[in-house]
Scaffold this motif. Sequence first.
Motif, short mmCIF file in Angstrom:
data_model
loop_
_atom_site.label_atom_id
_atom_site.label_comp_id
_atom_site.label_asym_id
_atom_site.label_seq_id
_atom_site.Cartn_x
_atom_site.Cartn_y
_atom_site.Cartn_z
N ALA A 2 0.86 -1.20 0.00
CA ALA A 2 0.00 0.00 0.00
C ALA A 2 0.90 1.25 0.00
O ALA A 2 2.13 1.16 -0.01
N CYS A 3 0.26 2.41 0.03
CA CYS A 3 1.02 3.67 -0.05
C CYS A 3 2.00 3.84 1.12
O CYS A 3 2.98 4.60 1.01
N LYS B 53 -9.86 -3.67 9.22
CA LYS B 53 -9.50 -2.58 10.16
C LYS B 53 -8.96 -3.14 11.47
O LYS B 53 -9.24 -2.61 12.56
N GLY C 6 -9.29 4.79 9.10
CA GLY C 6 -9.05 3.39 8.74
C GLY C 6 -8.00 3.22 7.67
O GLY C 6 -7.96 2.20 6.98
N GLN C 7 -7.15 4.22 7.51
CA GLN C 7 -6.17 4.18 6.42
C GLN C 7 -4.74 4.17 6.94
O GLN C 7 -4.42 4.80 7.95
N VAL C 8 -3.90 3.46 6.21
CA VAL C 8 -2.45 3.56 6.41
C VAL C 8 -1.93 4.56 5.38
O VAL C 8 -2.59 4.78 4.36
N PRO C 9 -0.79 5.20 5.65
CA PRO C 9 0.10 5.04 6.78
C PRO C 9 -0.34 5.89 7.98
O PRO C 9 -0.98 6.92 7.82
N GLU D 154 -1.42 10.91 6.82
CA GLU D 154 -1.26 11.52 5.50
C GLU D 154 0.17 11.36 4.97
O GLU D 154 1.13 11.88 5.56
N ASN D 155 0.23 10.68 3.85
CA ASN D 155 1.53 10.39 3.23
C ASN D 155 2.42 11.62 3.10
O ASN D 155 3.60 11.58 3.42
N THR E 157 -0.21 12.51 -4.66
CA THR E 157 -1.31 12.08 -3.78
C THR E 157 -2.68 12.39 -4.37
O THR E 157 -3.59 11.57 -4.29
N HIS F 292 -2.56 9.00 -6.97
CA HIS F 292 -3.06 8.07 -5.96
C HIS F 292 -4.60 8.11 -5.89
O HIS F 292 -5.27 7.10 -6.10
N LYS F 293 -5.13 9.31 -5.61
CA LYS F 293 -6.58 9.40 -5.35
C LYS F 293 -7.43 9.48 -6.62
O LYS F 293 -8.53 8.91 -6.66
N TYR G 164 7.45 7.94 -2.96
CA TYR G 164 5.99 7.88 -3.12
C TYR G 164 5.62 7.52 -4.57
O TYR G 164 4.75 6.66 -4.80
N TRP H 1 1.54 0.05 -8.68
CA TRP H 1 0.16 -0.44 -8.76
C TRP H 1 -0.34 -0.52 -10.21
O TRP H 1 -1.46 -1.01 -10.45
N ALA I 159 -4.74 -2.45 -2.21
CA ALA I 159 -3.53 -1.68 -2.07
C ALA I 159 -3.81 -0.20 -1.86
O ALA I 159 -3.27 0.42 -0.97
N ALA I 160 -4.64 0.39 -2.67
CA ALA I 160 -4.82 1.85 -2.59
C ALA I 160 -6.14 2.21 -1.99
O ALA I 160 -6.54 3.32 -1.96
N1 LIG Z 1 -5.12 10.62 2.39
C1 LIG Z 1 -4.41 9.46 2.86
C2 LIG Z 1 -4.85 8.25 2.02
C3 LIG Z 1 -4.18 6.98 2.47
C4 LIG Z 1 -4.76 5.78 1.73
O1 LIG Z 1 -5.50 5.89 0.76
N2 LIG Z 1 -4.41 4.60 2.24
C5 LIG Z 1 -4.96 3.37 1.67
C6 LIG Z 1 -3.84 2.42 1.32
S1 LIG Z 1 -2.87 3.00 -0.05
C7 LIG Z 1 -5.84 2.70 2.68
O2 LIG Z 1 -5.48 2.60 3.84
N3 LIG Z 1 -7.01 2.26 2.24
C8 LIG Z 1 -7.98 1.61 3.08
C9 LIG Z 1 -9.27 2.36 3.16
O3 LIG Z 1 -9.37 3.49 2.64
O4 LIG Z 1 -10.20 1.80 3.72
C10 LIG Z 1 -2.91 9.67 2.76
O5 LIG Z 1 -2.46 10.30 1.80
O6 LIG Z 1 -2.17 9.16 3.61
#
Ligand SMILES: N[C@@H](CCC(=O)N[C@@H](CS)C(=O)NCC(=O)O)C(=O)O
Length: 211
Positions: free
Chosen positions: A9-10, A35, A50-53, A65-66, A101, A105-106, A156, A163, A210-211
């Motif tokens: 993942a990111c 989660k 619920g997001q990494v990192p 936030e990355n 990002t 990414h988004k 990044y 991906w 992954a994303a």
């Molecule tokens: N805005 C956040 C986005 C992070 C993100 O999209 N993480 C993804 C993995 S690449 C994730 O955890 N997705 C799980 C989800 O959204 O439920 C950042 O830039 O850190």
Amino acid sequence: MDLYFSPLACSMATRIALYEAGLDCNYVRVDTKTKRVADGSDFLAVNPMGQVPVVRTDDGERLTENTAILQYVAGLKPEAGLAPQEGFQRHRLQQWLAFITSELHKAVFSPLFSPNSPEGAKAFARQCAEQRFAYLNDALDGREFLLDRFTVADAYLTTVLNWANSTGIDLGKWPAVQAYFDRLRKWPSVARAMAEEFALYRNGKAPQTAA
Ligand SMILES: N[C@@H](CCC(=O)N[C@@H](CS)C(=O)NCC(=O)O)C(=O)O
């Protein structure tokens, strides 16, 4: 420092930055689908998004936030040169982090990965990819890195370009992007992170987005 991550993942960008800087970290695996943290605890208590990192600093601060985390890691070891510390190049770094990002990414990869995004959203993401990758191709033409040396923006970008294959984006359409990715995936910190996270991904109990 703890890094909450999910393989490939990111969050892999932060792992690359940490390897590049030679910094120690406790890597805490998260299943972003359920989660749950690897120890069974609730990841939503760590990050309600619920997001990494997520990084937990040695002072107990939580950072998400990355783009913020990558600059934080770069700042822990300025001599590693992972981010220009001042001057216009600092803004150039932030420009690329913001582009990666928001525009890659988004706008492109998140809808292509999400099992919940409708076909129309995926088609729009593929349409967005054309312009974004053409722009990136022009910017990378004749350059080794996004800036004048390897920075967290490259960490990044390589993570995100990784991906392409699994989302049906053919980087071969943009030769400078393809050449950049082929070169950077062999960069020691990138190659190490990719190999380790690929092994973790393959050995995971449940498939994870992954994303
Ligand atoms: N805005 C956040 C986005 C992070 C993100 O999209 N993480 C993804 C993995 S690449 C994730 O955890 N997705 C799980 C989800 O959204 O439920 C950042 O830039 O850190």
